[in-house]
Design a protein around this motif. Structure first.
Motif, short mmCIF file in Angstrom:
data_model
loop_
_atom_site.label_atom_id
_atom_site.label_comp_id
_atom_site.label_asym_id
_atom_site.label_seq_id
_atom_site.Cartn_x
_atom_site.Cartn_y
_atom_site.Cartn_z
N GLY A 61 0.78 -1.23 0.00
CA GLY A 61 0.00 0.00 0.00
C GLY A 61 0.81 1.29 0.00
N LYS A 62 2.14 1.18 0.13
CA LYS A 62 2.97 2.38 0.11
C LYS A 62 3.00 2.97 -1.30
CE LYS A 62 5.08 2.92 4.21
NZ LYS A 62 4.24 2.05 5.01
N GLN A 63 3.09 4.30 -1.38
CA GLN A 63 3.22 4.96 -2.68
C GLN A 63 4.70 5.22 -2.95
OE1 GLN A 63 0.31 7.82 -3.96
NE2 GLN A 63 -0.83 7.63 -2.04
N VAL A 64 5.15 4.69 -4.08
CA VAL A 64 6.57 4.78 -4.42
C VAL A 64 6.71 5.41 -5.80
CG1 VAL A 64 8.72 3.46 -4.72
CG2 VAL A 64 6.97 2.63 -3.13
N VAL A 68 8.12 6.78 -0.74
CA VAL A 68 9.50 6.40 -1.10
C VAL A 68 9.83 6.99 -2.47
CG1 VAL A 68 11.12 4.47 -1.38
CG2 VAL A 68 9.11 4.17 0.08
N VAL A 69 11.05 7.52 -2.60
CA VAL A 69 11.53 8.01 -3.90
C VAL A 69 12.81 7.25 -4.24
CG1 VAL A 69 12.38 10.01 -5.19
CG2 VAL A 69 10.61 10.33 -3.45
N ILE A 105 11.19 8.26 2.40
CA ILE A 105 12.49 7.60 2.22
C ILE A 105 13.03 7.95 0.83
CG2 ILE A 105 13.65 5.35 2.04
CD1 ILE A 105 11.37 4.28 3.91
N VAL A 106 14.28 8.39 0.79
CA VAL A 106 14.89 8.79 -0.49
C VAL A 106 16.16 7.98 -0.71
CG1 VAL A 106 15.77 10.72 -1.85
CG2 VAL A 106 14.05 11.13 -0.09
N CYS A 107 16.26 7.33 -1.88
CA CYS A 107 17.46 6.53 -2.15
C CYS A 107 17.74 6.45 -3.65
CB CYS A 107 17.30 5.12 -1.57
SG CYS A 107 15.97 4.19 -2.32
N ASN A 108 18.92 5.96 -3.97
CA ASN A 108 19.40 5.92 -5.35
C ASN A 108 19.83 4.52 -5.74
OD1 ASN A 108 20.73 6.57 -7.83
ND2 ASN A 108 22.64 6.82 -6.72
N MET A 109 19.39 4.05 -6.91
CA MET A 109 19.83 2.75 -7.43
C MET A 109 20.68 2.92 -8.69
SD MET A 109 18.98 -0.04 -5.76
CE MET A 109 18.71 -1.41 -6.90
#
Length: 457
Positions: free
Chosen positions: A238-241, A296-297, A320-324
């Motif tokens: 249910g989280k929006q990402v 989440v981004v 939450i912010v992160c990089n792939m």
């Protein structure tokens, strides 16, 4: 928090910089700089465990060990230093190469593995938690060595290539070949080539089928959740990402997130990738449209300033912010280092950035690569990339004069197929063989290559 690939040590355990320490391995050599050489035994065990799931690379090592196709090769490398890359480095040594190695990411080095490589005689300069200054110092120590001059480069991200090009132009001119495996590094090579400044042949491994369609896609599909769970224990249902970029990395991330019931939005600049995202059931939006509501981004574009200070200001509390993506340029982290914002380190690789009104943004690995900084990546899929890199090095090093000009090349299709075939026995997979009549009908050699170069898998 027990994170980052069985590392028992954190960079904060020991205040003395590895650069200040005098360390020698059991053979009396001090031609390395690692966190703690005493951890070599534990690192060796990690490497042996990785070898069990990298059977294709080991079989390449066994097949080619006799003829030593890399005898005389002096390879300077800059990659993540993990148990899996250690298997690649030791394979290159077994095939006759001399190697000097540094890390392409300040957080992803497994200290125990670096110690094991140093104990085995590899000149490795890397530890987890390097500063920016340490990072470039390590690269320089690899390249600048009296009586030893590199003739091959294996790079991940282009930093090493850039350093040699800028600081050691005479060394750069004598390099026989560069092998690069990231979107960012390849982009930099094409820029050099376009400007007429690339005076050596380079192999773009990132866009070889065996890297792009396996490492970029399946590796990210299996490691994105691991990195997020270990650092934040977040529940995804249910989280929006929002995932920025729907290339192979974005596709892998979205598949995993969707499977856990997250509501996923995509941002894209490319109409083809955007249409793929739509057909896969994702909403394609502009970041501005959803930034206030998402939980989440995740960035996976290889670009810079994808998430700006303006976006960060508008995020909701505890986003939450992160990089792939490979580089640390996608999230504008520098803009957050201002007096009005408070940084709170809550656990390894997790910072809460706190606004004056009390809003918090959860930033992972300071905007660097999430999976390699905060968790582990699946060994098997890295075997595919590592085997591709090894073959690219062998190909460039042994190519007759004139086969490769001063340009960027893709791996020959036959090699991609060979890498894939080496990995099939692990699944007990049996390939069908063409009859003579069928081969003639399709206009193919029975032994491949089976697809034209323009084929999109």
């Amino acid at each position: 928090s027990y994170s980052s690939a069985a590392s028992y040590t954190d960079s904060s355990d020991d205040e003395v910089s590895p650069r200040e320490k005098q360390q020698t391995n059991s053979k009396g050599s001090s031609n390395f700089c690692v966190k703690n050489i005493k951890q070599a035994e534990f690192g060796r065990r990690e490497i042996e465990i990785a070898e069990q799931d990298m059977s294709a690379l080991i079989s390449l090592r066994k097949r080619a060990q006799g003829e030593k196709p890399l005898a005389g090769a002096k390879i300077v490398g800059c990659t993540h230093i993990t148990a899996q890359t250690a298997v690649l480095i030791e394979t290159l040594c077994a095939l006759g190469a001399q190697c000097r190695w540094s890390a392409c990411n300040i957080y992803s080095t497994q200290n125990e593995v670096a110690a094991a490589l140093a104990e085995a005689g590899v000149a490795v300069f890397a530890w987890k938690g390097e500063s920016e200054d340490d990072f470039w110092w390590c690269i320089d120590r690899c390249v600048n060595m009296d009586g030893w001059q590199a003739n091959m480069i294996l790079d991940d991200g282009g930093d090493l290539t850039h350093w040699v090009y800028k600081k050691y132009p005479n060394v750069f001119k004598k390099i026989r070949g560069i092998v690069e495996e990231s979107v960012t590094g390849v982009h930099r090579l094409y820029q050099l080539s376009k400007a007429g400044k690339l005076c050596v042949p380079a192999m773009n491994v990132n866009d070889s089928v065996t890297k792009q369609k396996f490492d970029n896609l399946y590796c990210c599909r299996e490691s994105i959740l691991d990195g997020l769970k270990r650092t934040t224990d977040v529940m995804f249902g249910g989280k929006q990402v929002v995932v920025c970029g729907y290339g192979e990395v974005g596709k892998g991330c979205c598949a995993a997130l969707k499977a856990l019931g997250a509501i996923v939005y995509i941002t894209e600049i490319d109409p083809i990738c955007a249409l793929q995202a739509c057909m896969d059931g994702f909403r394609v939006v502009k970041l501005n449209e959803v930034i206030r509501q998402v939980d989440v981004v995740i960035t996976c574009t290889g670009n810079k300033n994808v998430v700006t200070r303006e976006h960060l200001d508008r995020m909701k509390n505890s986003c939450i912010v992160c990089n792939m993506g490979h580089s640390n340029t996608e999230i504008d982290v520098t803009s957050l280092r201002t007096p009005e914002l408070t940084w709170e380190r809550v656990r390894s690789q997790v910072d809460h950035v706190i606004w004056p009104d009390g809003k918090r943004v959860v930033l992972l690995a300071e905007g660097r690569l999430l999976n390699l900084s905060c968790s582990t990546v699946p060994t098997f899929v890295l075997s595919i990339t590592a085997t591709t890199q090894a073959l690219a090095l062998i190909e460039l090093y042994n190519a007759p004069e004139g086969r490769y000009k001063q340009d960027v090349y893709l791996l020959p299709k036959k090699m991609d197929e060979y890498v894939a075939s080496l990995h099939l026995p692990s699944f007990d997979a049996h390939l069908t063989e063409l009859t003579d009549d069928q081969a003639k009908y399709l206009g193919l050699n029975k032994n491949g290559p089976f697809k034209p170069n323009y084929y999109r898998y």
